[in-house]
Design an enzyme around this catalytic site. Sequence first.
Site, PDB file in Angstrom:
ATOM      1  N   ASP A 192     -29.256 -12.628 -31.299  1.00 37.47           N
ATOM      2  CA  ASP A 192     -28.462 -11.648 -30.877  1.00 37.47           C
ATOM      3  C   ASP A 192     -28.051 -12.196 -29.566  1.00 37.47           C
ATOM      4  OD1 ASP A 192     -27.733  -9.402 -29.431  1.00 37.47           O
ATOM      5  OD2 ASP A 192     -29.628  -8.254 -30.080  1.00 37.47           O
ATOM      6  N   ASN A 202     -11.491  -5.756 -27.934  1.00 40.13           N
ATOM      7  CA  ASN A 202     -10.112  -5.404 -28.619  1.00 40.13           C
ATOM      8  C   ASN A 202      -9.107  -5.373 -27.509  1.00 40.13           C
ATOM      9  OD1 ASN A 202     -10.116  -2.596 -27.393  1.00 40.13           O
ATOM     10  ND2 ASN A 202     -11.994  -2.340 -28.946  1.00 40.13           N
ATOM     11  N   GLY A 258     -19.557  -3.621 -33.610  1.00 42.24           N
ATOM     12  CA  GLY A 258     -20.180  -4.959 -33.771  1.00 42.24           C
ATOM     13  C   GLY A 258     -20.616  -5.645 -32.438  1.00 42.24           C
ATOM     14  N   VAL A 259     -20.282  -6.657 -32.165  1.00 41.95           N
ATOM     15  CA  VAL A 259     -20.868  -7.416 -31.162  1.00 41.95           C
ATOM     16  C   VAL A 259     -20.495  -6.634 -29.617  1.00 41.95           C
ATOM     17  CG1 VAL A 259     -19.358  -9.302 -31.007  1.00 41.95           C
ATOM     18  CG2 VAL A 259     -21.558  -9.707 -30.036  1.00 41.95           C
ATOM     19  N   ASP A 260     -19.118  -6.144 -29.703  1.00 37.78           N
ATOM     20  CA  ASP A 260     -18.563  -5.540 -28.518  1.00 37.78           C
ATOM     21  C   ASP A 260     -19.587  -4.401 -28.205  1.00 37.78           C
ATOM     22  OD1 ASP A 260     -16.808  -4.591 -26.453  1.00 37.78           O
ATOM     23  OD2 ASP A 260     -15.146  -4.014 -27.887  1.00 37.78           O
ATOM     24  N   GLY A 301     -15.938 -10.329 -38.233  1.00 39.42           N
ATOM     25  CA  GLY A 301     -16.582  -8.983 -38.396  1.00 39.42           C
ATOM     26  C   GLY A 301     -15.328  -8.032 -38.904  1.00 39.42           C
ATOM     27  N   TYR A 325     -12.462  -7.754 -37.728  1.00 39.50           N
ATOM     28  CA  TYR A 325     -10.939  -8.249 -37.911  1.00 39.50           C
ATOM     29  C   TYR A 325     -10.849  -9.038 -39.118  1.00 39.50           C
ATOM     30  CZ  TYR A 325      -9.658  -6.612 -33.372  1.00 39.50           C
ATOM     31  OH  TYR A 325      -9.410  -5.574 -32.328  1.00 39.50           O
TER      32      TYR A 325
HETATM   33  N1  AR6 Z   1     -24.965 -10.945 -31.516  1.00 37.86           N
HETATM   34  C1  AR6 Z   1     -24.165 -12.145 -32.041  1.00 37.86           C
HETATM   35  N2  AR6 Z   1     -23.138 -11.840 -32.993  1.00 37.86           N
HETATM   36  C2  AR6 Z   1     -23.129 -10.392 -33.531  1.00 37.86           C
HETATM   37  C3  AR6 Z   1     -23.906  -9.305 -32.778  1.00 37.86           C
HETATM   38  C4  AR6 Z   1     -24.604  -9.655 -31.952  1.00 37.86           C
HETATM   39  N3  AR6 Z   1     -25.510  -8.698 -31.313  1.00 37.86           N
HETATM   40  N4  AR6 Z   1     -23.368  -8.011 -33.304  1.00 37.86           N
HETATM   41  C5  AR6 Z   1     -22.584  -8.425 -34.402  1.00 37.86           C
HETATM   42  N5  AR6 Z   1     -22.220  -9.735 -34.321  1.00 37.86           N
HETATM   43  P1  AR6 Z   1     -17.139  -8.016 -34.652  1.00 37.86           P
HETATM   44  P2  AR6 Z   1     -14.169  -9.130 -34.409  1.00 37.86           P
HETATM   45  C6  AR6 Z   1     -21.529 -10.591 -35.331  1.00 37.86           C
HETATM   46  O1  AR6 Z   1     -16.792  -7.117 -35.837  1.00 37.86           O
HETATM   47  O2  AR6 Z   1     -14.354  -9.325 -35.987  1.00 37.86           O
HETATM   48  C7  AR6 Z   1     -14.951  -4.390 -32.462  1.00 37.86           C
HETATM   49  O3  AR6 Z   1     -14.987  -3.121 -32.614  1.00 37.86           O
HETATM   50  C8  AR6 Z   1     -20.762 -10.026 -36.395  1.00 37.86           C
HETATM   51  O4  AR6 Z   1     -21.950 -10.182 -37.516  1.00 37.86           O
HETATM   52  O5  AR6 Z   1     -17.992  -7.796 -33.673  1.00 37.86           O
HETATM   53  O6  AR6 Z   1     -13.628 -10.036 -33.674  1.00 37.86           O
HETATM   54  C9  AR6 Z   1     -14.053  -4.581 -31.205  1.00 37.86           C
HETATM   55  O7  AR6 Z   1     -13.894  -3.732 -30.261  1.00 37.86           O
HETATM   56  C10 AR6 Z   1     -19.658 -10.935 -36.895  1.00 37.86           C
HETATM   57  O8  AR6 Z   1     -20.076 -12.294 -37.378  1.00 37.86           O
HETATM   58  O9  AR6 Z   1     -15.943  -8.566 -33.881  1.00 37.86           O
HETATM   59  C11 AR6 Z   1     -12.900  -5.038 -31.668  1.00 37.86           C
HETATM   60  O10 AR6 Z   1     -12.044  -3.900 -32.197  1.00 37.86           O
HETATM   61  C12 AR6 Z   1     -18.894 -11.374 -35.494  1.00 37.86           C
HETATM   62  O11 AR6 Z   1     -20.244 -10.692 -34.664  1.00 37.86           O
HETATM   63  C13 AR6 Z   1     -13.381  -5.603 -33.289  1.00 37.86           C
HETATM   64  O12 AR6 Z   1     -14.679  -5.080 -33.376  1.00 37.86           O
HETATM   65  C14 AR6 Z   1     -17.939 -10.736 -34.983  1.00 37.86           C
HETATM   66  O13 AR6 Z   1     -17.789  -9.585 -35.605  1.00 37.86           O
HETATM   67  C15 AR6 Z   1     -13.113  -7.184 -32.936  1.00 37.86           C
HETATM   68  O14 AR6 Z   1     -13.721  -7.549 -34.362  1.00 37.86           O
END
Ligand code: AR6
Length: 178
Positions: free
Chosen positions: A16, A30, A38-40, A125, A127
Amino acid sequence: MEVKIKNTTISLVRGDITKEDTDAIVNAANSRLVGGGGVDGAIHRAGGPKIMKECRKIGGCPTGDAVITCSGNLKAKHVIHTVGPIYRDGNHNEEKLLESVYRSSLERAIENGARSVAFPSISTGVYGYPIHEAASVALKTVIDFIKTHKGIDLVKFVLFSERDSKVYKKALEDIIGG
Ligand code: AR6
């Protein structure tokens, strides 16, 4: 898994990213920097409102670019917010934008004296960027960057799932083996 390229270690771990104590962690944000899932969502929840306050002041970030804020309650010193491309079909500049995401984030790190940086898997994720392709782009771009830039000791990819972790490991093996 760990490899050393010049003076920089590239490390792949499962975990994490909000728990990382690297100088900087990277957020998959974003372009309006308004937070999300997600991670955000995880970074803003764990770091508290100071991060969002700075994001509001900055106001936004174009796709492929990166901005830096404080880290609120997190162990890391900085949060670098980068905006990955939304994947459509691979013919909309997605690869170039994803390369730019990693380069811009490392540039912000160097400018701010952050010598260790942790990345999540940007764009794979919400995106929708296919993880196999994204892993290869991420690792190749970071490796190319650190071959030509000084100031970063450690780049850590913090992968959230066992599957993502395996995909990145295979991609790194293919790059250093080939
Ligand atoms: N630690 C590490 N990786 C993580 C964590 C964490 N705590 N939580 C999720 N992931 P995403 P994107 C992984 O969707 O595709 C948001 O709403 C997750 O499993 O977080 O770039 C923003 O505001 C995946 O493999 O980012 C944007 O609108 C990876 O992080 C949009 O999502 C990225 O998934 C960005 O989408």
